[in-house]
Motif scaffolding. Structure first.
Motif, PDB file in Angstrom:
ATOM      1  N   ASN A  60       0.803  -1.226   0.000  1.00  0.00           N
ATOM      2  CA  ASN A  60       0.000   0.000   0.000  1.00  0.00           C
ATOM      3  C   ASN A  60       0.835   1.274   0.000  1.00  0.00           C
ATOM      4  O   ASN A  60       0.337   2.342   0.333  1.00  0.00           O
ATOM      5  CB  ASN A  60      -0.951   0.001   1.194  1.00  0.00           C
ATOM      6  CG  ASN A  60      -1.982  -1.098   1.078  1.00  0.00           C
ATOM      7  OD1 ASN A  60      -2.460  -1.387  -0.015  1.00  0.00           O
ATOM      8  ND2 ASN A  60      -2.313  -1.725   2.185  1.00  0.00           N
ATOM      9  N   VAL A  61       2.074   1.174  -0.380  1.00  0.00           N
ATOM     10  CA  VAL A  61       2.962   2.330  -0.397  1.00  0.00           C
ATOM     11  C   VAL A  61       2.578   3.268  -1.544  1.00  0.00           C
ATOM     12  O   VAL A  61       2.072   2.837  -2.567  1.00  0.00           O
ATOM     13  CB  VAL A  61       4.437   1.884  -0.531  1.00  0.00           C
ATOM     14  CG1 VAL A  61       4.709   1.259  -1.872  1.00  0.00           C
ATOM     15  CG2 VAL A  61       5.381   3.034  -0.295  1.00  0.00           C
ATOM     16  N   GLU A  62       2.775   4.556  -1.327  1.00  0.00           N
ATOM     17  CA  GLU A  62       2.565   5.541  -2.392  1.00  0.00           C
ATOM     18  C   GLU A  62       3.929   5.999  -2.879  1.00  0.00           C
ATOM     19  O   GLU A  62       4.826   6.256  -2.089  1.00  0.00           O
ATOM     20  CB  GLU A  62       1.749   6.720  -1.887  1.00  0.00           C
ATOM     21  CG  GLU A  62       0.327   6.317  -1.558  1.00  0.00           C
ATOM     22  CD  GLU A  62      -0.608   7.493  -1.420  1.00  0.00           C
ATOM     23  OE1 GLU A  62      -0.212   8.623  -1.732  1.00  0.00           O
ATOM     24  OE2 GLU A  62      -1.740   7.262  -0.994  1.00  0.00           O
ATOM     25  N   VAL A  63       4.077   6.097  -4.202  1.00  0.00           N
ATOM     26  CA  VAL A  63       5.343   6.463  -4.820  1.00  0.00           C
ATOM     27  C   VAL A  63       5.209   7.843  -5.454  1.00  0.00           C
ATOM     28  O   VAL A  63       4.229   8.110  -6.152  1.00  0.00           O
ATOM     29  CB  VAL A  63       5.740   5.425  -5.895  1.00  0.00           C
ATOM     30  CG1 VAL A  63       6.945   5.881  -6.690  1.00  0.00           C
ATOM     31  CG2 VAL A  63       5.992   4.071  -5.256  1.00  0.00           C
ATOM     32  N   PRO A  87       2.472   0.055  -6.965  1.00  0.00           N
ATOM     33  CA  PRO A  87       1.970   1.030  -5.996  1.00  0.00           C
ATOM     34  C   PRO A  87       1.301   2.219  -6.684  1.00  0.00           C
ATOM     35  O   PRO A  87       1.408   2.405  -7.896  1.00  0.00           O
ATOM     36  CB  PRO A  87       3.231   1.485  -5.252  1.00  0.00           C
ATOM     37  CG  PRO A  87       4.370   1.119  -6.119  1.00  0.00           C
ATOM     38  CD  PRO A  87       3.933   0.002  -7.002  1.00  0.00           C
ATOM     39  N   HIS A  88       0.625   2.989  -5.893  1.00  0.00           N
ATOM     40  CA  HIS A  88      -0.045   4.228  -6.313  1.00  0.00           C
ATOM     41  C   HIS A  88       1.041   5.262  -6.625  1.00  0.00           C
ATOM     42  O   HIS A  88       1.917   5.492  -5.811  1.00  0.00           O
ATOM     43  CB  HIS A  88      -0.893   4.651  -5.111  1.00  0.00           C
ATOM     44  CG  HIS A  88      -1.740   5.826  -5.301  1.00  0.00           C
ATOM     45  ND1 HIS A  88      -3.095   5.756  -5.206  1.00  0.00           N
ATOM     46  CD2 HIS A  88      -1.456   7.118  -5.544  1.00  0.00           C
ATOM     47  CE1 HIS A  88      -3.607   6.948  -5.372  1.00  0.00           C
ATOM     48  NE2 HIS A  88      -2.626   7.790  -5.591  1.00  0.00           N
ATOM     49  N   GLU A  93       5.999  17.097 -11.575  1.00  0.00           N
ATOM     50  CA  GLU A  93       6.505  17.886 -12.694  1.00  0.00           C
ATOM     51  C   GLU A  93       7.432  18.966 -12.162  1.00  0.00           C
ATOM     52  O   GLU A  93       7.109  19.647 -11.186  1.00  0.00           O
ATOM     53  CB  GLU A  93       5.331  18.526 -13.435  1.00  0.00           C
ATOM     54  CG  GLU A  93       5.723  19.372 -14.597  1.00  0.00           C
ATOM     55  CD  GLU A  93       4.512  19.954 -15.312  1.00  0.00           C
ATOM     56  OE1 GLU A  93       4.711  20.519 -16.386  1.00  0.00           O
ATOM     57  OE2 GLU A  93       3.388  19.851 -14.806  1.00  0.00           O
ATOM     58  N   ASN A  94       8.566  19.119 -12.818  1.00  0.00           N
ATOM     59  CA  ASN A  94       9.522  20.148 -12.415  1.00  0.00           C
ATOM     60  C   ASN A  94       9.001  21.499 -12.877  1.00  0.00           C
ATOM     61  O   ASN A  94       8.844  21.753 -14.059  1.00  0.00           O
ATOM     62  CB  ASN A  94      10.895  19.865 -13.027  1.00  0.00           C
ATOM     63  CG  ASN A  94      11.957  20.804 -12.504  1.00  0.00           C
ATOM     64  OD1 ASN A  94      11.672  21.835 -11.918  1.00  0.00           O
ATOM     65  ND2 ASN A  94      13.199  20.428 -12.712  1.00  0.00           N
ATOM     66  N   GLU A 102       2.564  18.281  -8.360  1.00  0.00           N
ATOM     67  CA  GLU A 102       1.942  17.031  -8.818  1.00  0.00           C
ATOM     68  C   GLU A 102       1.272  17.245 -10.166  1.00  0.00           C
ATOM     69  O   GLU A 102       0.415  18.119 -10.316  1.00  0.00           O
ATOM     70  CB  GLU A 102       0.927  16.543  -7.788  1.00  0.00           C
ATOM     71  CG  GLU A 102       0.365  15.190  -8.087  1.00  0.00           C
ATOM     72  CD  GLU A 102      -0.468  14.663  -6.945  1.00  0.00           C
ATOM     73  OE1 GLU A 102       0.099  14.060  -6.022  1.00  0.00           O
ATOM     74  OE2 GLU A 102      -1.693  14.897  -6.978  1.00  0.00           O
ATOM     75  N   ALA A 103       1.668  16.460 -11.165  1.00  0.00           N
ATOM     76  CA  ALA A 103       1.113  16.580 -12.519  1.00  0.00           C
ATOM     77  C   ALA A 103      -0.087  15.653 -12.706  1.00  0.00           C
ATOM     78  O   ALA A 103      -1.071  16.027 -13.326  1.00  0.00           O
ATOM     79  CB  ALA A 103       2.183  16.268 -13.561  1.00  0.00           C
ATOM     80  N   CYS A 104      -0.005  14.426 -12.162  1.00  0.00           N
ATOM     81  CA  CYS A 104      -1.116  13.489 -12.266  1.00  0.00           C
ATOM     82  C   CYS A 104      -0.913  12.370 -11.261  1.00  0.00           C
ATOM     83  O   CYS A 104       0.147  12.227 -10.662  1.00  0.00           O
ATOM     84  CB  CYS A 104      -1.250  12.933 -13.677  1.00  0.00           C
ATOM     85  SG  CYS A 104       0.081  11.861 -14.208  1.00  0.00           S
ATOM     86  N   VAL A 105      -1.965  11.566 -11.088  1.00  0.00           N
ATOM     87  CA  VAL A 105      -1.927  10.418 -10.187  1.00  0.00           C
ATOM     88  C   VAL A 105      -2.289   9.192 -11.004  1.00  0.00           C
ATOM     89  O   VAL A 105      -3.228   9.223 -11.802  1.00  0.00           O
ATOM     90  CB  VAL A 105      -2.914  10.596  -9.014  1.00  0.00           C
ATOM     91  CG1 VAL A 105      -2.927   9.365  -8.126  1.00  0.00           C
ATOM     92  CG2 VAL A 105      -2.574  11.843  -8.216  1.00  0.00           C
TER      93      VAL A 105
END
Length: 108
Positions: A60-63, A87-88, A93-94, A102-105
């Protein structure tokens, strides 16, 4: 890091208890993937890294993914995403001097 190095920038963003994994090409640059076998090698290394992350941190780790990769590599990673296995991902994005955003999930 395939087309550019990002280690130092990510290190500044990471929390003290965060593990940082970096997949680095032997030769950085937009031409680091020039043949189909380069994509196969990327895929294999990517799968090994995902396995290692899950072994060390659980299912269940988020990356948080800080990509510095050519389009072909981004496409390969996106196409190979397996929701029940990987993982999620939070793809960052730089934003230049503004840091990372955050650009997308993917998944979750």
């Amino acid at each position: 890091s395939l087309s550019a190095g990002i280690g130092e920038a990510v290190g500044r963003c990471a929390y003290s208890d965060t593990a940082v994994y970096e997949l680095v090409a032997a030769r950085l640059g937009v031409d680091c993937i020039s043949k189909q076998r380069d994509l196969y090698r990327l895929r294999d290394a990517y799968y090994l890294m995902m396995d290692e992350i899950q072994k060390c941190h659980g299912a269940n780790v988020e990356v948080y993914l800080y990509p510095a990769i050519p389009v072909s590599a981004a496409f390969e990673i996106g196409c190979r995403y397996m929701p029940a296995v990987f993982p999620h991902f939070h793809v960052m994005e730089n934003m230049g001097r503004g840091g990372w955003s955050e650009a997308c999930v993917i998944g979750g």
